[in-house]
Design an enzyme around this catalytic site. Structure first.
Site, PDB file in Angstrom:
ATOM      1  N   GLY A 187       1.926  -2.875   0.505  1.00  0.00           N
ATOM      2  CA  GLY A 187       1.142  -4.418   0.125  1.00  0.00           C
ATOM      3  C   GLY A 187       0.255  -4.548   0.957  1.00  0.00           C
ATOM      4  O   GLY A 187      -0.149  -3.947   2.016  1.00  0.00           O
ATOM      5  N   CYS A 211       2.746  -0.256   6.556  1.00  0.00           N
ATOM      6  CA  CYS A 211       1.546   0.706   6.953  1.00  0.00           C
ATOM      7  C   CYS A 211       0.818   0.341   8.204  1.00  0.00           C
ATOM      8  O   CYS A 211       0.389   1.258   8.779  1.00  0.00           O
ATOM      9  CB  CYS A 211       0.451  -0.014   5.477  1.00  0.00           C
ATOM     10  SG  CYS A 211       0.495   0.492   3.958  1.00  0.00           S
ATOM     11  N   GLN A 238      -0.607  -6.811   3.218  1.00  0.00           N
ATOM     12  CA  GLN A 238      -0.482  -7.027   4.442  1.00  0.00           C
ATOM     13  C   GLN A 238       0.797  -6.313   5.009  1.00  0.00           C
ATOM     14  O   GLN A 238       1.576  -6.958   5.721  1.00  0.00           O
ATOM     15  CB  GLN A 238      -0.219  -8.740   4.846  1.00  0.00           C
ATOM     16  CG  GLN A 238      -1.623  -9.521   4.652  1.00  0.00           C
ATOM     17  CD  GLN A 238      -2.411  -9.012   5.764  1.00  0.00           C
ATOM     18  OE1 GLN A 238      -2.157  -8.772   6.735  1.00  0.00           O
ATOM     19  NE2 GLN A 238      -3.824  -9.571   5.558  1.00  0.00           N
ATOM     20  N   SER A 239       0.933  -5.198   4.529  1.00  0.00           N
ATOM     21  CA  SER A 239       2.258  -4.413   4.676  1.00  0.00           C
ATOM     22  C   SER A 239       2.495  -4.017   6.225  1.00  0.00           C
ATOM     23  O   SER A 239       1.657  -3.422   6.892  1.00  0.00           O
ATOM     24  CB  SER A 239       1.921  -3.050   4.156  1.00  0.00           C
ATOM     25  OG  SER A 239       3.081  -2.077   4.415  1.00  0.00           O
ATOM     26  N   ASN A 240       3.685  -4.308   6.591  1.00  0.00           N
ATOM     27  CA  ASN A 240       4.048  -4.066   8.192  1.00  0.00           C
ATOM     28  C   ASN A 240       4.410  -2.588   8.206  1.00  0.00           C
ATOM     29  O   ASN A 240       4.277  -1.971   9.200  1.00  0.00           O
ATOM     30  CB  ASN A 240       5.393  -4.989   8.343  1.00  0.00           C
ATOM     31  CG  ASN A 240       5.102  -6.212   8.540  1.00  0.00           C
ATOM     32  OD1 ASN A 240       4.005  -6.727   9.012  1.00  0.00           O
ATOM     33  ND2 ASN A 240       6.078  -7.150   8.136  1.00  0.00           N
TER      34      ASN A 240
END
Length: 98
Positions: free
Chosen positions: A14, A20, A16-18
């Site tokens: 997503g 990633c 604001q992916s943690n």
């Protein structure tokens, strides 16, 4: 990736992916280039240059890690699937190396 002789990693998450963010940091720690596909409803506007991801939260960190950021819409993610999207970016990266 290191065992396979790769110089880059590609992952998807997503906007604001943690996941990633953590992948980008881990990749840099071992000398790999992080490539992130971020799923966002704004992907079409970003592509058309009428909007941008900005520099907040995890996106700021992703940028600080030197990540190459690609985007897809939730619809693309649903139709194409994560494996094919990652494969497409891998093919693109490989074509740019030649």
């Amino acid at each position: 990736a290191l065992a396979q002789g790769c110089d880059s990693v590609v992952t998807i998450g997503g906007e604001q992916s943690n996941h990633c963010r953590a992948t980008a940091a881990a990749a840099r720690m071992v000398g790999l280039s992080p490539n992130l596909i971020l799923r966002t409803r704004r992907a079409d506007k970003i592509y058309d240059k009428t909007d941008e991801l900005g520099f907040e939260g995890n996106i700021l960190f992703d940028r600080m890690m030197g990540s190459t950021i690609y985007t897809c819409t939730p619809g693309e993610y649903g139709r194409v699937g994560s494996n094919k999207l990652v494969e497409h970016v891998c093919d693109y990266i490989t074509s740019q190396e030649g």
